[in-house]
Motif scaffolding. Structure first.
Motif, PDB file in Angstrom:
ATOM      1  N   GLY A 124       0.838  -1.191   0.000  1.00  0.00           N
ATOM      2  CA  GLY A 124       0.000   0.000   0.000  1.00  0.00           C
ATOM      3  C   GLY A 124       0.869   1.235   0.000  1.00  0.00           C
ATOM      4  N   SER A 125       0.245   2.417  -0.035  1.00  0.00           N
ATOM      5  CA  SER A 125       1.022   3.641  -0.033  1.00  0.00           C
ATOM      6  C   SER A 125       1.657   3.859   1.340  1.00  0.00           C
ATOM      7  N   LEU A 126       2.735   4.621   1.345  1.00  0.00           N
ATOM      8  CA  LEU A 126       3.418   4.921   2.607  1.00  0.00           C
ATOM      9  C   LEU A 126       2.502   5.708   3.541  1.00  0.00           C
ATOM     10  N   ALA A 127       1.764   6.656   2.993  1.00  0.00           N
ATOM     11  CA  ALA A 127       0.876   7.472   3.823  1.00  0.00           C
ATOM     12  C   ALA A 127      -0.184   6.605   4.494  1.00  0.00           C
ATOM     13  N   ALA A 128      -0.757   5.664   3.741  1.00  0.00           N
ATOM     14  CA  ALA A 128      -1.780   4.792   4.311  1.00  0.00           C
ATOM     15  C   ALA A 128      -1.194   3.890   5.392  1.00  0.00           C
ATOM     16  N   THR A 129      -0.011   3.408   5.160  1.00  0.00           N
ATOM     17  CA  THR A 129       0.642   2.545   6.148  1.00  0.00           C
ATOM     18  C   THR A 129       0.894   3.305   7.445  1.00  0.00           C
ATOM     19  N   LEU A 130       1.416   4.521   7.322  1.00  0.00           N
ATOM     20  CA  LEU A 130       1.679   5.323   8.520  1.00  0.00           C
ATOM     21  C   LEU A 130       0.370   5.730   9.218  1.00  0.00           C
ATOM     22  N   ARG A 131      -0.669   5.986   8.425  1.00  0.00           N
ATOM     23  CA  ARG A 131      -1.947   6.376   9.025  1.00  0.00           C
ATOM     24  C   ARG A 131      -2.488   5.265   9.912  1.00  0.00           C
ATOM     25  N   ARG A 132      -2.408   4.010   9.454  1.00  0.00           N
ATOM     26  CA  ARG A 132      -2.879   2.892  10.273  1.00  0.00           C
ATOM     27  C   ARG A 132      -2.090   2.799  11.570  1.00  0.00           C
ATOM     28  N   THR A 133      -0.784   3.026  11.489  1.00  0.00           N
ATOM     29  CA  THR A 133       0.064   2.963  12.675  1.00  0.00           C
ATOM     30  C   THR A 133      -0.295   4.073  13.662  1.00  0.00           C
ATOM     31  N   LEU A 134      -0.524   5.264  13.165  1.00  0.00           N
ATOM     32  CA  LEU A 134      -0.859   6.390  14.032  1.00  0.00           C
ATOM     33  C   LEU A 134      -2.241   6.200  14.679  1.00  0.00           C
ATOM     34  N   ASP A 135      -3.169   5.630  13.910  1.00  0.00           N
ATOM     35  CA  ASP A 135      -4.500   5.374  14.482  1.00  0.00           C
ATOM     36  C   ASP A 135      -4.401   4.382  15.640  1.00  0.00           C
ATOM     37  N   ARG A 136      -3.595   3.345  15.457  1.00  0.00           N
ATOM     38  CA  ARG A 136      -3.413   2.381  16.538  1.00  0.00           C
ATOM     39  C   ARG A 136      -2.758   3.034  17.750  1.00  0.00           C
ATOM     40  N   PHE A 137      -1.782   3.908  17.501  1.00  0.00           N
ATOM     41  CA  PHE A 137      -1.094   4.589  18.589  1.00  0.00           C
ATOM     42  C   PHE A 137      -2.074   5.467  19.366  1.00  0.00           C
ATOM     43  N   THR A 138      -2.912   6.209  18.647  1.00  0.00           N
ATOM     44  CA  THR A 138      -3.908   7.062  19.312  1.00  0.00           C
ATOM     45  C   THR A 138      -4.894   6.220  20.114  1.00  0.00           C
ATOM     46  N   GLU A 139      -5.326   5.125  19.523  1.00  0.00           N
ATOM     47  CA  GLU A 139      -6.279   4.247  20.191  1.00  0.00           C
ATOM     48  C   GLU A 139      -5.697   3.666  21.474  1.00  0.00           C
ATOM     49  N   ASP A 140      -4.410   3.298  21.428  1.00  0.00           N
ATOM     50  CA  ASP A 140      -3.787   2.646  22.584  1.00  0.00           C
ATOM     51  C   ASP A 140      -3.405   3.638  23.679  1.00  0.00           C
ATOM     52  N   THR A 141      -3.003   4.851  23.290  1.00  0.00           N
ATOM     53  CA  THR A 141      -2.462   5.790  24.280  1.00  0.00           C
ATOM     54  C   THR A 141      -3.417   6.931  24.621  1.00  0.00           C
ATOM     55  N   GLY A 142      -4.321   7.258  23.719  1.00  0.00           N
ATOM     56  CA  GLY A 142      -5.205   8.400  23.943  1.00  0.00           C
ATOM     57  C   GLY A 142      -4.540   9.726  23.678  1.00  0.00           C
ATOM     58  N   LEU A 143      -3.301   9.739  23.166  1.00  0.00           N
ATOM     59  CA  LEU A 143      -2.604  10.993  22.881  1.00  0.00           C
ATOM     60  C   LEU A 143      -3.163  11.643  21.627  1.00  0.00           C
ATOM     61  N   ASP A 144      -3.021  12.955  21.568  1.00  0.00           N
ATOM     62  CA  ASP A 144      -3.471  13.720  20.412  1.00  0.00           C
ATOM     63  C   ASP A 144      -2.378  13.679  19.346  1.00  0.00           C
ATOM     64  N   VAL A 145      -2.723  13.130  18.192  1.00  0.00           N
ATOM     65  CA  VAL A 145      -1.748  12.995  17.101  1.00  0.00           C
ATOM     66  C   VAL A 145      -2.226  13.794  15.903  1.00  0.00           C
ATOM     67  N   THR A 146      -1.377  14.703  15.432  1.00  0.00           N
ATOM     68  CA  THR A 146      -1.668  15.438  14.198  1.00  0.00           C
ATOM     69  C   THR A 146      -0.738  14.916  13.111  1.00  0.00           C
TER      70      THR A 146
END
Length: 395
Positions: free
Chosen positions: A267-289
């Motif tokens: 997949g695209s790099l942006a999509a791959t990173l987006r999935r990772t960031l979503d998981r990080f936000t879900e697990d930590t509750g931190l605000d990610v931009t």
């Protein structure tokens, strides 16, 4: 006794032994001519007996080089005696001395011995030929001149042989040294390859399995603490634990070679990173931009940048005590740039020697890229990863 030539010997050694073999052909030819000629019968028998005896001694010495009788010098004694007797018995046998010169070099074990016995051969030929010609003074003088000339050739040949042997030994030593060096280099390359493979596996384990297990521990602790307070949140964290465990299992299979080598869905790099960031936000509750440009790159580059992102986010979770995280993926003039920032506690970069940052640097270096880390206590952290663009910028 000079051993038979072997592969790698100088040409001179091969010529020496080749002439030794050729000399017996000439002896056989002269003996045959004598047997068919007008030489008296009694002399023919003596010539034939002496030649056959000399040949038998030669065969014995060659086939049994370690035998004491006759041995190398014993054979040379027989050779000198037979040459003197043959030159006395028949016309033309004086040429045997020139023909057999190489045998003095081959069967003597030192240059001094070869020169001595070749000199004795010259004396024997001179005496035998002169006696056959009547024993006059002019016969001795004439034969002495010719014998001395041939003996001088023998001396030159004898002096050249040690130099040729020294060259042979030097070349043999160089070949042995080269072979030893090649073996050592092979061992060095094997050890270096094994060390590089261990380092690669250690980096992969750290960036995948170790980070996953750390995430599972954090999620498990959080779920346990909120189990009686917020059941829905605990269920969500348990689901994250299950998902992380599945991902770790997939990564483990990749490492042991039971799955495709990347372990990352295409997949695209942006999509791959987006999935990772979503998981990080879900697990930590931190605000990610996130500002993720839709860039095209090959799979190895995508994996490298993903691992850098995962490592940076893991450091934020474990050490930064941050509230917000920013991720920017962009394309420079000739590079892909990934910037990850946080507003956490920061650290002194010069005092940091963790495996994670070193692993990121080495991973990026494999692509000709680099890692820049900027941080100070209380001011958060900025991580900038860069990788040069491929020539066509495509996968």
């Amino acid at each position: 006794m000079l051993q038979r030539p072997r592969r790698g010997d100088p040409v001179w050694i091969w010529v020496l032994h080749g002439w030794e073999a050729f000399s017996w052909g000439l002896i056989a030819l002269v003996t045959l001519i004598t047997m068919l000629g007008g030489t008296p019968t009694d002399r023919k028998l003596w010539i034939l007996a002496l030649t056959a005896g000399l040949a038998l001694c030669y065969v014995r010495v060659r086939t049994r080089p370690g035998a004491r009788v006759p041995g190398g010098y014993g054979y040379l004694v027989v050779l000198v005696a037979v040459m003197g007797a043959l030159s006395c018995l028949g016309d033309g046998f004086g040429v045997f001395y020139a023909v057999m010169l190489t045998q003095f070099i081959v069967f003597a074990d030192s240059p001094r011995g070869a020169i001595l016995f070749s000199g004795l051969g010259a004396v024997a030929i001179t005496l035998g030929g002169s006696l056959r010609e009547g024993g006059q003074a002019d016969a001795y003088l004439t034969n002495s001149y010719s014998s001395l000339g041939v003996w001088a050739v023998a001396v030159v040949m004898t002096l050249l042989t040690p130099r040729a042997l020294a060259q042979r030994d030097e070349r043999a030593a160089l070949r042995a040294e080269l072979k030893s060096t090649q073996l050592e280099l092979t061992e060095v390359y094997q050890r270096q390859g094994a060390a590089e493979e261990r380092e690669r596996l250690a980096r992969e384990i750290h960036d995948t399995l170790a980070q996953g297990f750390a995430s599972i521990i954090v999620l498990a602790e959080a779920a346990r603490s909120q189990l009686t307070v917020d059941v829905e949140r605990s269920a969500q964290q348990l689901q994250s634990i299950e998902q992380t465990a599945r991902e770790n299992l997939a990564e483990a299979r990749v490492l042991v070679g039971a799955a495709p080598s990347s372990g990352v869905a295409p997949g695209s790099l942006a999509a791959t990173l987006r999935r990772t960031l979503d998981r990080f936000t879900e697990d930590t509750g931190l605000d990610v931009t996130a500002d993720l440009a839709d860039l095209a790159c090959d799979q190895p580059t995508r994996i490298a940048l993903l691992r850098c992102t995962q490592e940076s986010l893991a450091n934020v979770r474990k050490h930064a005590a941050a509230t917000t995280v920013g991720v920017v993926l962009s394309q420079g003039f000739d590079t892909i740039e990934l910037e990850i920032t946080d507003d956490g506690s920061g650290f002194v970069v010069e005092d940091s020697h963790g495996f994670g940052l070193d692993g990121m640097r080495k991973r990026l270096a494999e692509f000709g890229g680099g890692l820049t880390v900027t941080s100070s206590l209380g001011d958060g952290t900025r991580v900038l990863a860069t990788i040069p663009l491929a020539p066509d910028g495509q996968e």
